[in-house]
Design an enzyme around this catalytic site. Structure first.
Site, mmCIF file in Angstrom:
data_model
loop_
_atom_site.group_PDB
_atom_site.id
_atom_site.type_symbol
_atom_site.label_atom_id
_atom_site.label_comp_id
_atom_site.label_asym_id
_atom_site.label_seq_id
_atom_site.Cartn_x
_atom_site.Cartn_y
_atom_site.Cartn_z
ATOM 1 N N HIS A 159 0.801 -1.225 0.000
ATOM 2 C CA HIS A 159 0.000 0.000 0.000
ATOM 3 C C HIS A 159 0.833 1.275 0.000
ATOM 4 O O HIS A 159 0.377 2.315 -0.457
ATOM 5 C CB HIS A 159 -1.065 -0.044 1.094
ATOM 6 C CG HIS A 159 -2.175 -0.950 0.678
ATOM 7 N ND1 HIS A 159 -2.181 -2.283 0.996
ATOM 8 C CD2 HIS A 159 -3.236 -0.739 -0.136
ATOM 9 C CE1 HIS A 159 -3.233 -2.845 0.427
ATOM 10 N NE2 HIS A 159 -3.882 -1.941 -0.267
ATOM 11 N N ARG A 215 -10.643 3.435 -2.735
ATOM 12 C CA ARG A 215 -10.270 2.651 -1.543
ATOM 13 C C ARG A 215 -10.680 3.437 -0.298
ATOM 14 O O ARG A 215 -9.899 4.222 0.233
ATOM 15 C CB ARG A 215 -8.754 2.432 -1.512
ATOM 16 C CG ARG A 215 -8.217 1.464 -2.546
ATOM 17 C CD ARG A 215 -6.709 1.243 -2.317
ATOM 18 N NE ARG A 215 -6.222 0.087 -3.024
ATOM 19 C CZ ARG A 215 -5.658 0.131 -4.240
ATOM 20 N NH1 ARG A 215 -5.528 1.274 -4.875
ATOM 21 N NH2 ARG A 215 -5.224 -0.974 -4.806
ATOM 22 N N ARG A 248 -15.432 1.053 -3.105
ATOM 23 C CA ARG A 248 -15.241 -0.224 -2.422
ATOM 24 C C ARG A 248 -15.502 -0.019 -0.935
ATOM 25 O O ARG A 248 -14.970 0.917 -0.328
ATOM 26 C CB ARG A 248 -13.805 -0.709 -2.623
ATOM 27 C CG ARG A 248 -13.519 -1.950 -1.797
ATOM 28 C CD ARG A 248 -12.191 -2.546 -2.114
ATOM 29 N NE ARG A 248 -11.100 -1.809 -1.496
ATOM 30 C CZ ARG A 248 -9.829 -2.098 -1.711
ATOM 31 N NH1 ARG A 248 -9.504 -3.051 -2.563
ATOM 32 N NH2 ARG A 248 -8.879 -1.427 -1.113
ATOM 33 N N GLU A 291 -10.724 -11.333 -5.981
ATOM 34 C CA GLU A 291 -9.322 -11.319 -5.562
ATOM 35 C C GLU A 291 -8.965 -12.579 -4.792
ATOM 36 O O GLU A 291 -7.876 -12.713 -4.267
ATOM 37 C CB GLU A 291 -8.982 -10.044 -4.773
ATOM 38 C CG GLU A 291 -9.993 -9.628 -3.747
ATOM 39 C CD GLU A 291 -9.747 -8.227 -3.175
ATOM 40 O OE1 GLU A 291 -8.680 -7.649 -3.407
ATOM 41 O OE2 GLU A 291 -10.634 -7.729 -2.473
ATOM 42 N N ASN A 302 -3.845 -7.619 -7.292
ATOM 43 C CA ASN A 302 -2.804 -7.534 -6.256
ATOM 44 C C ASN A 302 -2.982 -8.683 -5.272
ATOM 45 O O ASN A 302 -2.025 -9.347 -4.883
ATOM 46 C CB ASN A 302 -2.892 -6.206 -5.502
ATOM 47 C CG ASN A 302 -2.851 -5.027 -6.433
ATOM 48 O OD1 ASN A 302 -2.423 -5.166 -7.568
ATOM 49 N ND2 ASN A 302 -3.305 -3.876 -5.975
ATOM 50 N N ASP A 303 -4.224 -8.882 -4.868
ATOM 51 C CA ASP A 303 -4.496 -9.987 -3.958
ATOM 52 C C ASP A 303 -4.665 -11.306 -4.706
ATOM 53 O O ASP A 303 -4.203 -12.339 -4.250
ATOM 54 C CB ASP A 303 -5.742 -9.694 -3.122
ATOM 55 C CG ASP A 303 -5.412 -8.787 -1.949
ATOM 56 O OD1 ASP A 303 -4.392 -9.045 -1.284
ATOM 57 O OD2 ASP A 303 -6.139 -7.816 -1.720
ATOM 58 N N ARG A 344 2.314 -10.366 -0.623
ATOM 59 C CA ARG A 344 2.622 -9.193 -1.453
ATOM 60 C C ARG A 344 3.541 -8.188 -0.763
ATOM 61 O O ARG A 344 4.046 -7.258 -1.383
ATOM 62 C CB ARG A 344 1.322 -8.515 -1.913
ATOM 63 C CG ARG A 344 0.515 -7.893 -0.803
ATOM 64 C CD ARG A 344 -0.921 -7.598 -1.235
ATOM 65 N NE ARG A 344 -1.127 -6.233 -1.654
ATOM 66 C CZ ARG A 344 -2.320 -5.702 -1.932
ATOM 67 N NH1 ARG A 344 -3.412 -6.436 -1.847
ATOM 68 N NH2 ARG A 344 -2.438 -4.464 -2.302
ATOM 69 N N CYS A 380 -9.036 -3.773 -11.199
ATOM 70 C CA CYS A 380 -8.526 -2.601 -10.487
ATOM 71 C C CYS A 380 -7.219 -2.899 -9.773
ATOM 72 O O CYS A 380 -6.702 -2.071 -9.046
ATOM 73 C CB CYS A 380 -9.569 -2.058 -9.532
ATOM 74 S SG CYS A 380 -10.102 -3.269 -8.318
HETATM 75 C C1 PEP Z 1 -6.270 -5.751 -5.317
HETATM 76 O O1 PEP Z 1 -6.169 -6.581 -4.412
HETATM 77 O O2 PEP Z 1 -5.894 -5.936 -6.478
HETATM 78 C C2 PEP Z 1 -6.858 -4.434 -5.039
HETATM 79 C C3 PEP Z 1 -7.106 -3.594 -6.006
HETATM 80 O O3 PEP Z 1 -7.103 -4.113 -3.732
HETATM 81 P P1 PEP Z 1 -5.972 -3.678 -2.697
HETATM 82 O O4 PEP Z 1 -4.700 -3.458 -3.466
HETATM 83 O O5 PEP Z 1 -6.440 -2.436 -2.030
HETATM 84 O O6 PEP Z 1 -5.909 -4.846 -1.781
HETATM 85 MG MG MG Z 2 -7.182 -6.346 -2.548
#
Ligand code: PEP
Ligand code: MG
Length: 572
Positions: A190, A297, A333, A432, A455-456, A466, A503
């Site tokens: 993040h 977010r 979200r 995710e 990402n997740d 991650r 996203c």
């Molecule tokens: C993701 O997991 O791809 C996502 C967009 O959410 P975050 O990065 O906030 O977990």
């Molecule tokens: Mg995520």
């Protein structure tokens, strides 16, 4: 001595400035017995008064730069420092037990912290956090250890940190922070995401930046190549100034596309939306020609503060974003807390595997008042624009059904009390978690849309944290395993006449974009700063050709093989 560290290029651009270390001070000390206790009490009082003057200055600066509510945090700290119920027992302890001030302070403060934390009262729990913070400051002065005060920065700096939590990042003054670099983290941690939304260059995961840089060293953050130069020669500085100028030229070229549609060479339209963290990011969305917000977010609203945001505060933020986007789609979200995004004031127990733990929708379904407050704020704001609501971390249909039912309940109760709510609000989910991607055909019958959170999704599919740079090589967006899951989601959505977006960071990735276009992705949501580059790329691609490419790469064996195949096609 000049040196270079390698890390992960987390946010594009070049920054050159002096280093500012934002690191936890070493506050360890030994218990000592003291003969001249009067002198020790004086030493304690001096540390107190230095802390008071410092906090007053920080409070005034915070009031000026960040507003009254941030200043209130420091006001509360000042109150603690003037509270005889805390101070007198410390002085008594020095006198009666003949111990050093550090020990008397820590023992007494810890006793109060434990006592307050055990009370079933939010207000007292917050006081415990205040005492802990203030104790650190006074201890640092007693020990002569430097303590960082990021809100007091008044010149251009590059922040050096082990990691930057979203709440640290929220307190940084955008005017002076030119870039940052950290020991830990990957492209989707993040801190990296925040850097992109703040449009400042960043290199994360250098492993050792905090032990390599002192305050005031000259640092170059090369967010294009993932390098950090420490005390570079004048020659290197000049070289980087010219790379910076070239990058700015390239950006000026892309900027010409700001009001253009995103269409492929064979006239297929896709939507390029932006990921945002706060209403402040809207300028970036406009300046970069975002066609919507694909991911807001909201958790950043809850961070960098001492208590939950009220329904009114949330309503104001959501309304601002919806109005600011002037009828363009805004996917909000719901709260995604947990993982690397903590809310200390919720006092949740520490977990062994926070990314696999009590996170996001799991927390919201359990702590329903938090969830319902957010949903009410969203529903009330829905009349100000084109709102779509998205639930994070959905792993099975029951979670979606339960969340949707709560939303419906809140909608009904608002309407019954005469509050206007938008006629049609699309309700979708983030995909995710692999179980949800696999079940996308079933989900597609009930949700209005999907947005793939790669990402997740990648961390869960590859079983690779991650945040851990040692396994960051397993962040493999082009691995056919990931591509096949993404295809399942897009196909499932289309079969039911729904739309599919993405996203996660992959949506703005130059190698992934041709494949995603070929797979039929409808909406690409990314850091605002990536939008124009993506638009420029998509305008040069032919959708029909990309369909063939996608089909071909789905049959390849590795991440690298896919990367090579795409590179070959896009360089033709
Ligand atoms: C993701 O997991 O791809 C996502 C967009 O959410 P975050 O990065 O906030 O977990
Ligand atoms: Mg995520």
């Amino acid at each position: 001595m000049s040196s270079i560290l390698k890390g992960v290029a987390a946010s594009n651009g070049i920054a050159i400035a002096k280093a500012y270390r934002l690191v936890e001070p070493n506050l360890s000390f030994d218990k000592k017995s003291i003969e001249d206790t009067a002198e020790e009490v004086t030493r304690f009082q001096q540390a107190l008064s230095t802390s008071v003057s410092e906090l007053e200055a920080i409070r005034d600066k915070a009031r000026e730069d960040l507003g009254e509510d941030k200043a209130a945090i420091f006001e509360a700290h000042l109150l603690v420092l003037s509270d005889p119920e805390l101070i007198t027992p410390i002085e008594d302890k020095i006198n009666n037990d003949q111990v050093n001030a550090e020990y008397a302070l820590k023992e007494t403060a810890d006793m109060f912290v434990t006592m307050f934390e055990q009370m079933d009262n939010e207000y007292m729990k917050e006081r415990a956090a205040d005492i802990r913070d203030v104790t650190k400051r006074v201890l640092a002065h007693l020990l002569g250890v430097e303590i960082s005060n990021p809100s007091m920065v008044t010149e251009e700096v590059i922040i050096i940190a082990e990691d930057l939590t979203p709440s640290d990042t929220a307190q940084l003054n955008r005017q002076f922070v030119k870039g940052f670099t950290t020991d830990i983290g990957g492209r989707t941690s993040h801190s990296a995401i925040m850097a992109r939304s703040m449009e400042i260059p960043a290199v994360v995961g250098t492993k050792s930046i905090t032990s390599s840089v002192e305050n005031g060293d000259t640092v170059i953050v090369d967010g294009l190549n993932g390098e950090v130069h420490i005390n570079p020669t004048q020659e290197v500085i000049e070289e980087y100034k010219s790379i910076h100028a070239k990058y700015e030229e390239q950006k000026a070229e892309w900027a010409k596309l700001v009001n253009e549609k995103t269409v492929s060479a064979d006239d297929h339209h896709v939507e390029l939306a932006a990921n945002i963290g706060t209403p402040k990011d809207l300028d970036g969305v406009q300046n970069n020609g975002g066609e919507g917000v694909g991911l807001y977010r909201t958790e950043f609203l809850y961070m960098g503060r001492d208590e939950l945001p009220t329904e009114e505060e949330q309503f104001d933020s959501y309304k601002k974003v919806l109005e600011g986007m002037k009828g363009k789609p805004v996917v909000v979200r719901t709260l995604d807390i947990g993982g690397d995004k903590e809310l200390p004031y919720l006092n949740l127990p520490k977990e062994m595997n926070p990314f696999l733990g009590f996170r996001a929708i799991r927390l919201c379904l359990e702590e329903q008042e938090i969830f319902r407050t957010q949903l009410r704020a969203l529903l009330r704001a829905s009349t100000y624009g084109n709102l779509k609501i998205m639930f994070p971390m959905i792993s099975n249909l029951n979670e979606f059904r339960e969340a949707k039912a709560i939303l419906e309940e809140e909608k009904k109760s608002l309407q019954e009390s005469g509050v206007e709510v938008a006629e049609k609000i699309e309700v979708g989910i983030m995909v995710e978690i692999p179980s949800t991607a696999v079940m996308a055909d079933i989900f597609a019958k009930e949700v209005d849309f999907f947005s793939v959170g790669t990402n997740d999704l990648i961390q869960y599919t590859m079983a690779a944290d991650r945040m851990n740079e040692r396994v960051s090589y397993l962040y493999q967006p082009y691995n056919p395993a990931i591509l096949r899951l993404v295809k399942m989601v897009i196909d499932a959505a289309h079969k039911e006449g729904k739309w599919a977006g993405m996203c996660g960071e992959m949506a703005g990735d130059e190698i992934a974009i041709p494949i995603l276009l070929g797979l039929g992705l409808d909406e690409f949501s990314m850091s605002a700063t990536s939008i124009l580059q993506a638009r420029s790329q998509i305008r040069r691609l032919n959708k029909a050709d990309m369909e063939k490419l996608a089909e071909e790469v789905l049959q390849l064996d590795t991440n690298e093989a896919v990367m090579e195949a795409v590179k070959k096609v896009i360089s033709e």
